[in-house]
Design a protein around this motif. Structure first.
Motif, PDB file in Angstrom:
ATOM      1  N   LEU A  23       0.852  -1.265   0.012  1.00 49.85           N
ATOM      2  CA  LEU A  23      -0.097  -0.237  -0.010  1.00 49.85           C
ATOM      3  C   LEU A  23       0.943   1.413  -0.013  1.00 49.85           C
ATOM      4  CD1 LEU A  23      -2.724  -1.310   2.706  1.00 49.85           C
ATOM      5  CD2 LEU A  23      -2.826  -1.063   0.134  1.00 49.85           C
ATOM      6  N   PRO A  24       0.443   2.312  -0.515  1.00 46.90           N
ATOM      7  CA  PRO A  24       0.960   3.630  -0.641  1.00 46.90           C
ATOM      8  C   PRO A  24       1.518   4.001   0.782  1.00 46.90           C
ATOM      9  CG  PRO A  24      -1.327   4.293  -1.172  1.00 46.90           C
ATOM     10  CD  PRO A  24      -0.917   2.684  -0.983  1.00 46.90           C
ATOM     11  N   GLY A  25       2.352   4.901   1.019  1.00 46.64           N
ATOM     12  CA  GLY A  25       2.929   5.639   2.269  1.00 46.64           C
ATOM     13  C   GLY A  25       1.889   6.229   3.041  1.00 46.64           C
ATOM     14  N   TRP A  26       1.116   7.212   2.274  1.00 44.55           N
ATOM     15  CA  TRP A  26       0.329   8.131   2.811  1.00 44.55           C
ATOM     16  C   TRP A  26      -0.964   7.154   3.474  1.00 44.55           C
ATOM     17  CZ3 TRP A  26      -4.519   6.978   0.973  1.00 44.55           C
ATOM     18  CH2 TRP A  26      -4.923   6.535  -0.237  1.00 44.55           C
ATOM     19  N   TYR A  27      -1.017   6.148   3.157  1.00 45.96           N
ATOM     20  CA  TYR A  27      -2.246   5.363   3.918  1.00 45.96           C
ATOM     21  C   TYR A  27      -1.823   4.887   5.044  1.00 45.96           C
ATOM     22  CZ  TYR A  27      -5.300   1.301   4.335  1.00 45.96           C
ATOM     23  OH  TYR A  27      -6.512   0.689   4.801  1.00 45.96           O
ATOM     24  N   PHE A  28      -0.644   4.719   5.484  1.00 43.63           N
ATOM     25  CA  PHE A  28      -0.185   4.611   6.874  1.00 43.63           C
ATOM     26  C   PHE A  28      -0.282   5.713   7.816  1.00 43.63           C
ATOM     27  CE2 PHE A  28       2.114   1.558   4.136  1.00 43.63           C
ATOM     28  CZ  PHE A  28       1.491   0.285   4.567  1.00 43.63           C
ATOM     29  N   VAL A  29       0.062   6.771   7.132  1.00 39.15           N
ATOM     30  CA  VAL A  29      -0.188   8.126   7.963  1.00 39.15           C
ATOM     31  C   VAL A  29      -1.889   8.051   8.189  1.00 39.15           C
ATOM     32  CG1 VAL A  29      -0.156  10.512   8.024  1.00 39.15           C
ATOM     33  CG2 VAL A  29       1.928   9.145   6.976  1.00 39.15           C
ATOM     34  N   LEU A  30      -2.571   7.779   7.248  1.00 37.08           N
ATOM     35  CA  LEU A  30      -4.104   7.825   7.521  1.00 37.08           C
ATOM     36  C   LEU A  30      -4.299   6.920   8.922  1.00 37.08           C
ATOM     37  CD1 LEU A  30      -6.748   9.089   6.959  1.00 37.08           C
ATOM     38  CD2 LEU A  30      -7.045   6.929   5.104  1.00 37.08           C
ATOM     39  N   VAL A  31      -3.785   5.642   8.708  1.00 36.79           N
ATOM     40  CA  VAL A  31      -4.029   4.598   9.830  1.00 36.79           C
ATOM     41  C   VAL A  31      -3.379   5.064  10.979  1.00 36.79           C
ATOM     42  CG1 VAL A  31      -3.263   2.343  10.607  1.00 36.79           C
ATOM     43  CG2 VAL A  31      -3.921   2.927   8.410  1.00 36.79           C
ATOM     44  N   GLY A  32      -2.387   5.675  11.078  1.00 36.58           N
ATOM     45  CA  GLY A  32      -1.832   6.462  12.351  1.00 36.58           C
ATOM     46  C   GLY A  32      -2.714   7.505  12.794  1.00 36.58           C
ATOM     47  N   LEU A  33      -3.287   8.339  12.095  1.00 35.66           N
ATOM     48  CA  LEU A  33      -3.979   9.471  12.596  1.00 35.66           C
ATOM     49  C   LEU A  33      -5.406   8.848  13.229  1.00 35.66           C
ATOM     50  CD1 LEU A  33      -3.964  12.196   9.766  1.00 35.66           C
ATOM     51  CD2 LEU A  33      -3.601  12.288  12.138  1.00 35.66           C
ATOM     52  N   LEU A  34      -5.768   7.661  12.282  1.00 36.15           N
ATOM     53  CA  LEU A  34      -7.238   7.052  12.891  1.00 36.15           C
ATOM     54  C   LEU A  34      -6.947   6.454  14.162  1.00 36.15           C
ATOM     55  CD1 LEU A  34      -9.970   6.152  12.064  1.00 36.15           C
ATOM     56  CD2 LEU A  34      -8.956   4.078  11.086  1.00 36.15           C
ATOM     57  N   VAL A  35      -6.071   5.800  14.563  1.00 33.87           N
ATOM     58  CA  VAL A  35      -5.489   5.397  15.787  1.00 33.87           C
ATOM     59  C   VAL A  35      -5.402   6.357  16.908  1.00 33.87           C
ATOM     60  CG1 VAL A  35      -3.812   4.077  17.276  1.00 33.87           C
ATOM     61  CG2 VAL A  35      -4.575   3.245  15.105  1.00 33.87           C
TER      62      VAL A  35
END
Length: 149
Positions: A23-35
């Motif tokens: 998955l693209p890197g920005w997706y992991f930032v979104l996951v971190g923000l969600l948590v």
């Protein structure tokens, strides 16, 4: 072994059709923000009522983007389910992340005084740990999955 391999043939073998993409890197930032959004909303919802809706808004954005990346995620998940090593790795990484989050929560609850910025600190730590951890987990799992392909 062929002594006359060129860079083009190396690139062609690296991008073989059986290789699973992450998955693209920005997706992991979104996951971190969600948590982290849950802790942010707990910290500031008494002063700013709209912050209480932050987790719901991020879940909506997350689900929308999840469907745009559905084919890539499906290939990734199928590859993980087919590899016993990758499944074991996912289980171990999940247990480690859960243990880390529980440990950080207990540490901040016992060390921080009441009405402090505990949730803000915990949210920022979880944002960084989750983003970096999810990216690293994917990198590690892709190494296992693509080695078998």
């Amino acid at each position: 072994m062929n002594r006359f391999l060129t860079r083009e043939t190396e690139v062609a073998t690296e991008t073989r059709p059986g290789k699973i993409e992450g998955l693209p890197g920005w997706y992991f930032v979104l996951v971190g923000l969600l948590v982290a959004s849950n802790d942010f909303s707990l910290q500031f919802s008494d002063r700013y009522s709209w912050v209480g809706y932050l987790p719901l808004a991020l879940v909506a954005v997350h689900l929308t983007l999840w469907f745009t990346l559905l084919s890539r995620r499906r290939k990734y998940l199928r590859a993980v389910w087919r590899s016993k090593q990758a499944l074991a790795l996912v289980a171990v990484l999940f247990a480690l992340r859960l243990g880390l989050q529980v440990g950080l929560t207990k540490l901040t609850d016992s060390a921080a005084p009441l009405h402090s910025y505990t949730h803000l600190i915990l949210g920022l730590v979880m944002l960084i740990v989750t983003t970096a951890g999810a990216w690293f987990d994917q990198w590690l799992i892709l190494r296992v999955v693509n080695r078998d392909a």
